[in-house]
Design an enzyme around this catalytic site. Structure first.
Site, PDB file in Angstrom:
ATOM      1  N   SER A  23       0.839  -1.214   0.000  1.00 52.24           N
ATOM      2  CA  SER A  23       0.000   0.000   0.000  1.00 52.24           C
ATOM      3  C   SER A  23       0.868   1.257   0.000  1.00 52.24           C
ATOM      4  CB  SER A  23      -0.976   0.007   1.185  1.00 52.24           C
ATOM      5  OG  SER A  23      -0.320   0.299   2.395  1.00 52.24           O
ATOM      6  N   ASN A  31      13.939   3.862   4.704  1.00 47.11           N
ATOM      7  CA  ASN A  31      13.011   2.821   5.159  1.00 47.11           C
ATOM      8  C   ASN A  31      11.946   3.460   6.030  1.00 47.11           C
ATOM      9  OD1 ASN A  31      12.039   0.142   5.714  1.00 47.11           O
ATOM     10  ND2 ASN A  31      13.028   0.261   7.722  1.00 47.11           N
ATOM     11  N   HIS A  36       9.398   2.472   9.258  1.00 45.61           N
ATOM     12  CA  HIS A  36       9.154   1.467  10.294  1.00 45.61           C
ATOM     13  C   HIS A  36       7.893   1.862  11.059  1.00 45.61           C
ATOM     14  CE1 HIS A  36      10.199  -1.736  13.037  1.00 45.61           C
ATOM     15  NE2 HIS A  36       9.850  -0.936  14.032  1.00 45.61           N
TER      16      HIS A  36
HETATM   17  C1  GRF Z   1       4.343  -0.745   6.833  1.00 45.99           C
HETATM   18  O1  GRF Z   1       3.662  -0.715   8.050  1.00 45.99           O
HETATM   19  C2  GRF Z   1       5.776  -0.337   7.006  1.00 45.99           C
HETATM   20  O2  GRF Z   1       5.989   0.524   8.071  1.00 45.99           O
HETATM   21  C3  GRF Z   1       6.472  -1.636   7.290  1.00 45.99           C
HETATM   22  O3  GRF Z   1       5.779  -2.582   6.522  1.00 45.99           O
HETATM   23  C4  GRF Z   1       4.447  -2.160   6.289  1.00 45.99           C
HETATM   24  C5  GRF Z   1       4.205  -2.219   4.821  1.00 45.99           C
HETATM   25  O4  GRF Z   1       2.856  -2.000   4.504  1.00 45.99           O
HETATM   26  N1  GRF Z   1       7.890  -1.527   7.050  1.00 45.99           N
HETATM   27  P1  GRF Z   1       2.404  -1.957   2.982  1.00 45.99           P
HETATM   28  O5  GRF Z   1       2.864  -3.245   2.345  1.00 45.99           O
HETATM   29  O6  GRF Z   1       3.031  -0.772   2.343  1.00 45.99           O
HETATM   30  O7  GRF Z   1       0.914  -1.873   3.034  1.00 45.99           O
END
Ligand code: GRF
EC number: 2.1.2.2
Length: 193
Positions: free
Chosen positions: A13, A101, A103
């Site tokens: 997403s 990145n 998190h």
């Molecule tokens: C997010 O919550 C991000 O912080 C973490 O992985 C998740 C990825 O979500 N590193 P998406 O695949 O972008 O929906």
């Protein structure tokens, strides 16, 4: 024009949000790379018309083939969006302060190996936290390490929240702030040229 590769292992997403929010003269997202052939991000990429490449986990441990593709595609910077493999040293060295990145917690707490996805939100709830949030940081060869670009917070409701409800609130923050942080990195890169 700064060419950015998105690396994602899951649903994607954030990847989709970045691509939709950021058509600009400053940057483009020509490539999505994954280490998971089943990742939802591949369907999203297809729908968005963005090229994809699947590498194995072993390719990411080794790094040579991935770096070769990044160079062939003239990639200037890398955005990790839910990417689970460690970034190999050769790529970290090739892209100093050019990999970021996101998190889903307030680092340095609730980070490190194994702290991803619902594990993070479960740990935050188990600790009885009343505030959580996101951390966007530059990447070095350690998990969830590297200097912070931005943090944003949201409330946690310990007696009401589930890992899923907290994840939803965190995703909202991510979709709001990740495009801003990418733009900051790109602007900094432009000033350095
Ligand atoms: C997010 O919550 C991000 O912080 C973490 O992985 C998740 C990825 O979500 N590193 P998406 O695949 O972008 O929906």
């Amino acid at each position: 024009m700064i060419r950015i590769a998105i690396l994602a292992s899951g649903n994607g997403s954030n990847a989709e949000n970045l691509i939709l929010q950021q058509p600009s003269e400053l940057l483009q997202y020509p490539l999505i790379i994954t280490d998971n052939a089943q990742a939802g991000v591949l369907q999203r990429a297809k729908r968005l018309g963005v090229a994809t490449h699947v590498f194995s986990r072993a390719d990411f441990r080794e790094g040579t083939a991935v770096l070769q593709l990044l160079q062939d595609e003239k990639i200037d910077a890398i955005v990790l969006a839910g990417f689970l493999s460690r970034i190999p040293q050769n790529i970290v060295e090739h892209y100093p302060s050019r990999i970021i990145n996101i998190h889903p917690a307030l680092l340095p707490r609730f980070g490190g190996k194994g702290m991803y996805g619902h594990f993070v939100h479960e740990a935050v709830l188990a600790a009885g936290e009343v505030v959580s949030g996101i951390t966007i940081h530059y990447v070095d060869a350690e998990y969830d390490h590297g200097s912070t670009l931005c943090q944003a917070t949201c409330p946690v409701y310990p007696s009401v929240d589930t890992p899923d409800s907290l994840a939803e609130r965190i995703h909202h923050l991510e979709h709001l702030y990740y495009p801003v942080a990418v733009r900051q990195m790109v602007q900094r890169m432009k000033e350095e040229i």
